[in-house]
Design a protein around this motif. Structure first.
Motif, PDB file in Angstrom:
ATOM      1  N   ALA A  71      24.550  41.982   7.354  1.00 12.34           N
ATOM      2  CA  ALA A  71      25.391  42.530   6.276  1.00 12.34           C
ATOM      3  C   ALA A  71      25.515  44.049   6.390  1.00 12.34           C
ATOM      4  CB  ALA A  71      24.823  42.143   4.925  1.00 12.34           C
ATOM      5  N   ILE A 142      34.899  40.883   0.100  1.00 14.14           N
ATOM      6  CA  ILE A 142      34.992  39.666   0.919  1.00 14.14           C
ATOM      7  C   ILE A 142      33.609  39.063   1.126  1.00 14.14           C
ATOM      8  CG2 ILE A 142      35.487  38.808   3.233  1.00 14.14           C
ATOM      9  CD1 ILE A 142      38.006  40.482   3.165  1.00 14.14           C
ATOM     10  N   MET A 143      32.615  39.908   1.388  1.00 10.05           N
ATOM     11  CA  MET A 143      31.253  39.408   1.556  1.00 10.05           C
ATOM     12  C   MET A 143      30.759  38.721   0.282  1.00 10.05           C
ATOM     13  SD  MET A 143      29.329  42.448   3.556  1.00 10.05           S
ATOM     14  CE  MET A 143      30.078  43.245   4.946  1.00 10.05           C
ATOM     15  N   GLY A 145      32.587  37.124  -1.741  1.00 12.89           N
ATOM     16  CA  GLY A 145      33.401  35.951  -2.042  1.00 12.89           C
ATOM     17  C   GLY A 145      34.442  36.190  -3.113  1.00 12.89           C
ATOM     18  N   GLY A 189      34.197  41.974   7.033  1.00 12.54           N
ATOM     19  CA  GLY A 189      33.619  41.272   5.892  1.00 12.54           C
ATOM     20  C   GLY A 189      33.598  39.767   6.094  1.00 12.54           C
ATOM     21  N   ALA A 190      34.656  39.220   6.690  1.00 13.32           N
ATOM     22  CA  ALA A 190      34.716  37.780   6.947  1.00 13.32           C
ATOM     23  C   ALA A 190      33.638  37.348   7.929  1.00 13.32           C
ATOM     24  CB  ALA A 190      36.094  37.401   7.471  1.00 13.32           C
ATOM     25  N   ARG A 193      30.470  37.176   5.925  1.00 15.45           N
ATOM     26  CA  ARG A 193      30.545  36.056   4.977  1.00 15.45           C
ATOM     27  C   ARG A 193      30.344  34.720   5.690  1.00 15.45           C
ATOM     28  NH1 ARG A 193      30.320  34.598  -0.338  1.00 15.45           N
ATOM     29  NH2 ARG A 193      31.525  32.719  -0.659  1.00 15.45           N
ATOM     30  N   TRP A 197      26.886  32.694   4.703  1.00 21.61           N
ATOM     31  CA  TRP A 197      27.046  31.582   3.764  1.00 21.61           C
ATOM     32  C   TRP A 197      27.592  30.362   4.439  1.00 21.61           C
ATOM     33  CZ3 TRP A 197      27.607  36.567   1.901  1.00 21.61           C
ATOM     34  CH2 TRP A 197      26.777  36.896   0.833  1.00 21.61           C
TER      35      TRP A 197
END
Length: 197
Positions: A71, A142-143, A145, A189-190, A193, A197
């Motif tokens: 992250a 984005i991270m 959600g 960010g995607a 993510r 997750w």
């Protein structure tokens, strides 16, 4: 070896790959901060895209121990890498005909000729700092959600810059620069993510 016993090895492999890719993109971006280099930033974009695709198709995520490092590296890549990436795309889009200021603005001829016709008018001042803030906001949303918040970021930026967009050069730079910056931050960010997750 069944799928359940292979999962820790896949997660470890994914973690190593993502950490290496993010570190590589960060190094290429830092090398291009002062003078953006098209070749380095093309390689950085390719690595970032590849790592995002690998994260998307991976059946496992990174372990919680590695998630924080991924992250933080993802945010660093989004913020620092977006600057030279945006400047490379802007140079390609304008053909190098627009002069930049040190703070990320541009210099254009004033709309009405004055006594000193050699004077250039600065526009879009503070573009570098605004770009950093914009990319932090986009990557983090984005991270987290919550990609809908990107609309708020773009609206705030558009309202703040509205009075400076009368010149064609400013409009072009605003649109191309914002779009490039958003895509870079969203991709970073995607990646995080998808990996976590």
């Amino acid at each position: 070896m069944d799928a359940l016993s292979a999962e820790p090895f896949l997660a470890a492999g994914l973690s190593i790959l993502l950490l290496l890719c993010l570190c590589g993109v960060l190094v290429l971006s830092v090398l291009s901060l002062r003078t953006p280099r098209t070749g380095l930033m093309t390689a950085a974009a390719g690595i970032l895209l590849l790592a995002t695709v690998v994260s998307a198709v991976s059946p496992v995520g990174v372990p919680a121990v590695i998630a924080l490092a991924v992250a933080l590296l993802g945010i660093a890549v989004a913020v620092l890498g977006g600057n030279p990436a945006t400047r490379v795309v802007l140079t390609l889009a304008t053909g190098g005909r627009v002069r930049e200021t040190a703070d990320g603005g541009i210099l254009i001829a004033p709309p009405r000729p004055s006594a000193s016709s050699d004077a250039l008018e600065p526009l879009l001042r503070g573009g570098t700092t605004i770009g950093y803030l914009e990319r932090i906001a986009v990557a983090v949303t984005i991270m987290a959600g919550f990609p809908e918040a990107i609309a708020v970021v773009v609206a705030i930026k558009g309202i703040g810059r509205f009075s400076e967009l009368a010149a064609a050069e400013a409009r072009e730079r605003f649109i191309v620069g914002t779009f490039t910056s958003l895509v870079w931050a969203a991709l970073s960010g995607a990646l995080v993510r998808l990996a976590i997750w």
